[in-house]
Enzyme design. Structure first.
Site, short mmCIF file in Angstrom:
data_model
loop_
_atom_site.label_atom_id
_atom_site.label_comp_id
_atom_site.label_asym_id
_atom_site.label_seq_id
_atom_site.Cartn_x
_atom_site.Cartn_y
_atom_site.Cartn_z
N ARG A 3 0.93 -1.18 -0.03
CA ARG A 3 0.04 -0.05 0.13
C ARG A 3 0.81 1.37 0.13
NH1 ARG A 3 -3.56 -1.12 3.67
NH2 ARG A 3 -5.38 -1.66 2.57
N ALA A 4 1.85 1.32 0.67
CA ALA A 4 2.98 2.38 0.79
C ALA A 4 3.59 2.86 -0.36
CB ALA A 4 3.73 2.31 1.74
#
Length: 553
Positions: free
Chosen positions: A245-246
């Site tokens: 996600r990052a």
């Protein structure tokens, strides 16, 4: 005709540029997923978010979700009053559905009850939810940017929900006299005549709105070069961020930043500008490099290497020191009774009070009884209380000086003994340690004693003592924790030798600025040997903290 009541203008808000930028980037690309703003009371967090709805106009969905909202209000329901009184089926759309394609704002998001948090997580993951009520099943679209504000002293935020916020910002109280004066006078002017005040900023508001709309149109035309993709991947690996996600959010956010700044090319500098917003709440390893560290000299590096080798060689031989018969001591509460958790001679404890938050839901039985008695249905609501936990933080000085005289072994033994004897489920533990001339969060809060012990056994000594950085890491750890529930134990010999400017003064100032509100903190002096400098005792005296020598254990 009803006159317009103007909110405080977005462009008139000072000293909150990070928060304002993150909000604007979410307007440019809503798929970033929202913003979490944490920080001091009275720093215009809520004012800034509410001003955004005015900036974008009435056509932009901006929904406020109160922390005490009922399940029916959040998800939607059949209007029971209309159904019973008028015999018609009418569906009231929930707040999540109303926020579709807009912003869902939650003030004091950390006080939201667990059930509503689960609902938010489900809706955020799937982009909607099934509304099932009284024989009706209907899909509700709910794709929104989640915007939350919170004061970390008032309670914790679940890690699952924390990760759902695309960006995060820490909001601090302005410390410059000129800025504070200007903020105060601007507010007085607004309160005197909100309409006149807004008109003075109306042109700036329109300029920002136009800038956002232009950026949205050109967003997907901006290409992300390979070198930028590689930089983002290296950052997430460097700071040990879980999942992908990052990585995705770094790319989305830097692209939105370029579009907002009307740039056609994405640069490495842009990545480093937005990286803290994406990584700070996802990585316990992340520390922005704002200050130059004192580089280690060759002799220090050689000494560190030798001591690390010695520590590694002794790993398998480590045993609980004979003199460590028990650990620390504090109080917790189980239901309505205090329960003492004995951890040796530290005669202090965390305040055992229960900190309560309230949620509401419909009292079905009472509502039906009233309908049967009066013939008119009216929903009656009841309040439910929630309780928080005790949180214990061990800050461990793992610098090179801690290898001598087996201080680090004693510390491990004290923590181990504590967890072995008193694993209490109502207690959460966390560990912060020094690391390569700075500091890191070794283990976030958990009630898993085995995980804590695993991290304790892996502690290794080396590097210099930057206690200021360690204090700041404790602050980062406690961002979503009520300080009232925290007890901090600092194990150190006090031999601070690196940090900004004067390392000792830097450590003292950092604690006073970020951690002074912790009600129970103890310096455990690990200095041993014939000659003692007494620096730990001096730290305790300057910070007015409890003091104990490890020799007393």
């Amino acid at each position: 005709m009803k006159s317009t009541i103007y909110k405080y203008p977005f462009t008139a808000i000072l000293a909150q540029e990070d928060l304002k930028l993150c909000l604007l980037l979410n307007l440019v690309d809503p798929s970033i997923g929202g913003v979490l703003a944490t920080g001091d009371k009275g720093t215009a967090k809520t004012t800034t978010v509410r001003a955004l709805s005015q900036l974008m106009g009435e056509e932009f969905p901006f929904v406020n979700l109160p922390i005490g909202a009922t399940e029916d209000r959040v998800l939607g329901s059949i209007n029971l009053e209309v159904l019973i009184n008028q015999k018609q089926t009418v569906i009231d759309k929930g707040l999540l559905a109303k926020a579709n394609s807009g912003f869902l704002y939650i003030d004091e998001v950390n006080l939201l009850n667990d059930y509503l948090m689960d609902v938010l997580l489900d809706a955020s993951a799937s982009g909607g939810y099934n509304l099932e009520r009284e024989g009706i099943s209907q899909w509700q679209e709910s794709r929104f940017c989640l915007v939350g504000t919170m004061n970390p002293e008032e309670g914790a935020l679940r890690p699952q929900l924390l990760d759902r916020f695309g960006l995060s910002v820490t909001v601090n109280t302005p410390d410059q006299i000129a800025i504070r004066k200007k903020i105060a006078m601007l507010r007085l002017t607004y309160d005197s005549d909100p309409t006149l005040f807004y008109k003075q900023y109306e042109a700036e508001e329109q300029d920002i709105r136009d800038q956002v709309l232009r950026a949205k149109k050109r967003l997907h035309a901006i290409k992300i070069p390979d070198e930028v993709q590689e930089i983002c991947a290296r950052l997430t690996l460097k700071y040990q961020v879980e999942g992908m996600r990052a990585d995705i959010l770094l790319l989305k956010t830097v692209r939105a930043y370029a579009a907002f700044m009307n740039e056609s090319q994405i640069t490495e500098e842009m990545v480093h500008i937005i990286a803290p917003y994406v990584l700070a709440h996802r990585s316990k390893e992340y520390t922005p490099q704002k200050e130059e560290e004192t580089p280690p000299d060759d002799s220090s590096s050689e000494q560190t290497s030798n001591e690390q080798q010695q520590t590694t060689a002794n790993k398998d031989a480590f045993q609980l020191p004979q003199s460590v018969q028990s650990g620390l001591k504090f109080m917790t509460r189980h239901t309505a009774k205090k329960k003492e958790v004995s951890l040796d001679m530290l005669d202090q404890y965390i305040d055992g009070r229960n900190y309560e938050t309230f949620v509401e839901e419909i009292a079905v039985s009472s509502s039906v009884k009233k309908y049967m008695a009066t013939g008119t249905f009216e929903a009656i609501r009841k309040r439910i209380t929630k309780r928080t936990q005790t949180n214990v933080v061990f800050l461990v000085d793992t610098s090179s000086s801690m290898t001598k005289n087996t201080q680090i072994a004693f510390i491990k033994g004290i923590i181990e003994r504590t967890l072995m004897q008193y694993p209490g489920k109502k207690i959460q533990y966390a560990i912060v340690g020094l690391y390569q001339h700075t500091a890191r969060i070794i283990q976030g809060f958990t009630t898993d004693s085995k995980q804590i012990l695993k991290e304790v056994y892996s502690l290794r000594t080396g590097g210099k003592t930057n206690l200021g950085a360690a204090f700041f890491k404790v602050y980062e750890l406690l961002k979503s924790i009520s300080f009232k529930t925290v007890q901090l134990f600092v194990f150190t010999d006090g031999k601070i030798n690196t940090g900004s400017g004067s390392p000792f003064s830097y450590a003292i100032e950092t604690y006073k600025k970020y951690l002074s509100k912790i009600p129970q903190a103890t310096i455990v002096d690990t200095e041993n040997g014939f000659v003692k400098l007494g620096r730990s005792k001096e730290i305790a005296a300057q910070l007015q903290l409890k003091y104990l020598s490890i020799n007393d254990l």
